[in-house]
Enzyme design. Structure first.
Site, PDB file in Angstrom:
ATOM      1  N   TYR A  86      28.801  55.277  47.085  1.00  0.00           N
ATOM      2  CA  TYR A  86      28.224  54.281  47.994  1.00  0.00           C
ATOM      3  C   TYR A  86      27.003  54.890  48.694  1.00  0.00           C
ATOM      4  CZ  TYR A  86      28.009  51.074  51.968  1.00  0.00           C
ATOM      5  OH  TYR A  86      27.597  50.185  52.918  1.00  0.00           O
ATOM      6  N   ASP A  96      37.444  57.834  47.242  1.00  0.00           N
ATOM      7  CA  ASP A  96      37.177  56.515  47.817  1.00  0.00           C
ATOM      8  C   ASP A  96      37.782  55.474  46.876  1.00  0.00           C
ATOM      9  OD1 ASP A  96      36.049  54.041  48.510  1.00  0.00           O
ATOM     10  OD2 ASP A  96      34.142  54.931  49.136  1.00  0.00           O
ATOM     11  N   LYS A 125      36.338  45.667  52.913  1.00  0.00           N
ATOM     12  CA  LYS A 125      36.232  45.062  51.592  1.00  0.00           C
ATOM     13  C   LYS A 125      37.561  44.408  51.193  1.00  0.00           C
ATOM     14  CE  LYS A 125      32.278  47.047  52.127  1.00  0.00           C
ATOM     15  NZ  LYS A 125      31.965  48.369  51.595  1.00  0.00           N
ATOM     16  N   ARG A 134      42.554  54.751  72.846  1.00  0.00           N
ATOM     17  CA  ARG A 134      41.852  55.507  71.797  1.00  0.00           C
ATOM     18  C   ARG A 134      42.860  56.346  71.011  1.00  0.00           C
ATOM     19  NH1 ARG A 134      40.213  60.005  73.304  1.00  0.00           N
ATOM     20  NH2 ARG A 134      39.109  59.293  75.148  1.00  0.00           N
TER      21      ARG A 134
HETATM   22  C1  LIG Z   1      31.344  49.541  51.981  1.00  0.00           C
HETATM   23  C2  LIG Z   1      31.750  50.797  51.364  1.00  0.00           C
HETATM   24  C3  LIG Z   1      31.823  51.975  52.095  1.00  0.00           C
HETATM   25  C4  LIG Z   1      31.421  52.036  53.557  1.00  0.00           C
HETATM   26  O1  LIG Z   1      32.271  51.302  54.356  1.00  0.00           O
HETATM   27  P1  LIG Z   1      31.821  50.566  55.724  1.00  0.00           P
HETATM   28  O2  LIG Z   1      33.053  49.882  56.158  1.00  0.00           O
HETATM   29  O3  LIG Z   1      30.697  49.648  55.385  1.00  0.00           O
HETATM   30  O4  LIG Z   1      31.377  51.647  56.648  1.00  0.00           O
HETATM   31  C5  LIG Z   1      32.265  53.118  51.458  1.00  0.00           C
HETATM   32  N1  LIG Z   1      32.605  53.101  50.150  1.00  0.00           N
HETATM   33  C6  LIG Z   1      32.536  51.990  49.408  1.00  0.00           C
HETATM   34  C7  LIG Z   1      32.935  52.028  47.984  1.00  0.00           C
HETATM   35  C8  LIG Z   1      32.106  50.804  49.983  1.00  0.00           C
HETATM   36  O5  LIG Z   1      32.033  49.693  49.225  1.00  0.00           O
END
Ligand SMILES: *Cc1c(COP(=O)(O)O)cnc(C)c1O
Length: 387
Positions: free
Chosen positions: A108, A180, A205, A56
């Site tokens: 998101y 983000d 992504k 961890r």
């Molecule tokens: C998918 C996404 C998230 C969340 O991420 P997860 O891996 O699904 O928890 C946050 N911000 C954006 C822009 C996203 O596309």
């Protein structure tokens, strides 16, 4: 441990993507970072070990990924998490009850849900503002504000936030700025260069890019934040497994190459949609008709493969998602395969309807994640589905 590349960011992004953060394998000389699928490490004596005690806390595969993405963002510390939301969860744990955060409202859906439904009940206060104007963030600041949080371009409306303007605001007020960067990726946009303290990724992504794992990552240049985030990562324990880290690391090696194609095909499809009679509204920052196109050109070096459009007709929208063959109806984005999504019922179902309406997220809106298939085939697929 000998690094393949020095840590000084002197190499171009495409070189960093392949090599940054990787170490020579002392056992076999493996060219690819091994998957250290282990929960613990043998110690030679009391207090005598190789820097690895329990997985961890430390894992060599995870560290290779963390250093790699940190180098891509131009940061010095990376922290991997079990999902993008787990990464945001770790950011929010930097604060305490009574602290105030100003967030873009077009973030998101799960990010908004985490702030409103998990952290607000613990006493954190969050104000959501239209992130297209930096002055909206400024107006919402209170003496208790500790952080500005935003996403640019936003999901799925492709609203942009002026990163230089909010960076200047955060620096001048001495508050944290977290961005983000999942949509643009470090290939097209590097927020740390304009005053952002923490960059967040859903590695699920584009960074991974192959739709075969879920993960998150935080990058910073600040040692004080790194110490705190590292503590939270270990203390809360939302760490990814080594196999998922390895998959993400395999993905980042081709990130610049893939983004080039996502961008080229995204532009082609946006242009094609612009001339289609069934398209009432089109959202793509690379189009000259996008209201923030000038800002997009200033802060992004490419516009990527995310394209949203509104037919203004729910029945037609439903027919399109049922008729496409190459585009697949699915949540998520950023993979090599093209996806089509219906934000109102899928990714943004948890966003209150009045906020959806306010931002133009209608029931007839569709979001494309343009993959790397031949763009002619993708256009033909949309054409047969839309006509
Ligand atoms: C998918 C996404 C998230 C969340 O991420 P997860 O891996 O699904 O928890 C946050 N911000 C954006 C822009 C996203 O596309």
């Amino acid at each position: 441990m000998t690094r393949i590349l020095p840590d000084d960011l002197s190499h171009a992004l495409a070189t960093r993507a392949v090599h940054a953060g990787q170490v020579e394998d002392p056992l076999a000389g493996a060219v690819m970072t091994p998957i250290y699928q282990t929960s613990t490490y043998r110690q030679e004596g009391l207090g005598k070990h190789k820097g690895y005690e329990y997985a961890r806390t430390q894992n060599p595969t995870r560290e290779a990924l963390e250093r790699n993405v940190a180098a891509l963002e131009g940061g010095t510390h990376g922290f991997a998490f079990g999902s993008g939301l787990a990464a945001l969860d770790a950011i929010l744990k930097l604060f305490k009850a009574g602290d105030h955060i100003v967030s873009g409202e077009s973030v998101y859906g799960g990010s908004m849900r985490l702030m409103r439904q998990i952290f607000e009940p613990y006493g954190l206060k969050v104000t959501f503002v239209d992130s297209r104007e930096a002055s909206n963030f400024e107006r919402a600041l209170t003496p208790a504000t500790r952080m500005i949080y935003c996403e640019t371009p936003t999901n799925p409306m492709m609203f942009l936030t002026d990163l230089q303007a909010v960076g200047d605001l955060a620096v001048s007020r001495g508050i944290l700025l977290a961005v983000d960067n999942t949509f643009a990726t470090p290939v097209f946009q590097r927020p740390l260069e304009t005053g952002t303290d923490i960059v967040l990724h859903s590695t699920t992504k584009y960074l991974n890019g192959h739709s075969d794992m879920v993960g998150g990552l935080l990058v910073t240049r600040r040692d004080d934040l790194a110490e705190r985030i590292g503590f939270i990562q270990n203390a809360s324990g939302a760490v990814p497994g080594p196999m998922d880290c390895w998959l993400a690391l395999r993905g980042t090696k081709t990130l610049p190459l893939r983004m080039k194609q996502h961008d080229a095909s995204g532009r082609r499809i946006a242009d094609w949609l612009a001339g289609h009679q069934a398209v009432e509204k089109l959202y793509y920052p690379g189009l000259a008709s996008h209201p923030q196109h000038a800002l997009a050109r200033r802060q992004m070096s490419g516009f990527g493969g995310m394209v949203s459009f509104d037919t203004g007709n729910f029945d037609l929208t439903r027919r399109i998602v049922e008729r496409v063959r190459i585009f697949q109806l699915a949540e998520s984005l950023g993979g090599v395969e093209s996806l089509i999504g219906h934000p109102a019922s899928m990714t943004h179902a948890s966003v209150p309807p009045e906020i959806r309406r306010e931002m133009g997220l209608t029931d007839s809106l569709l979001r494309l994640s343009v993959g790397i298939e031949a763009v002619e085939d993708l256009i033909a697929d949309l054409e047969q589905a839309m006509n």
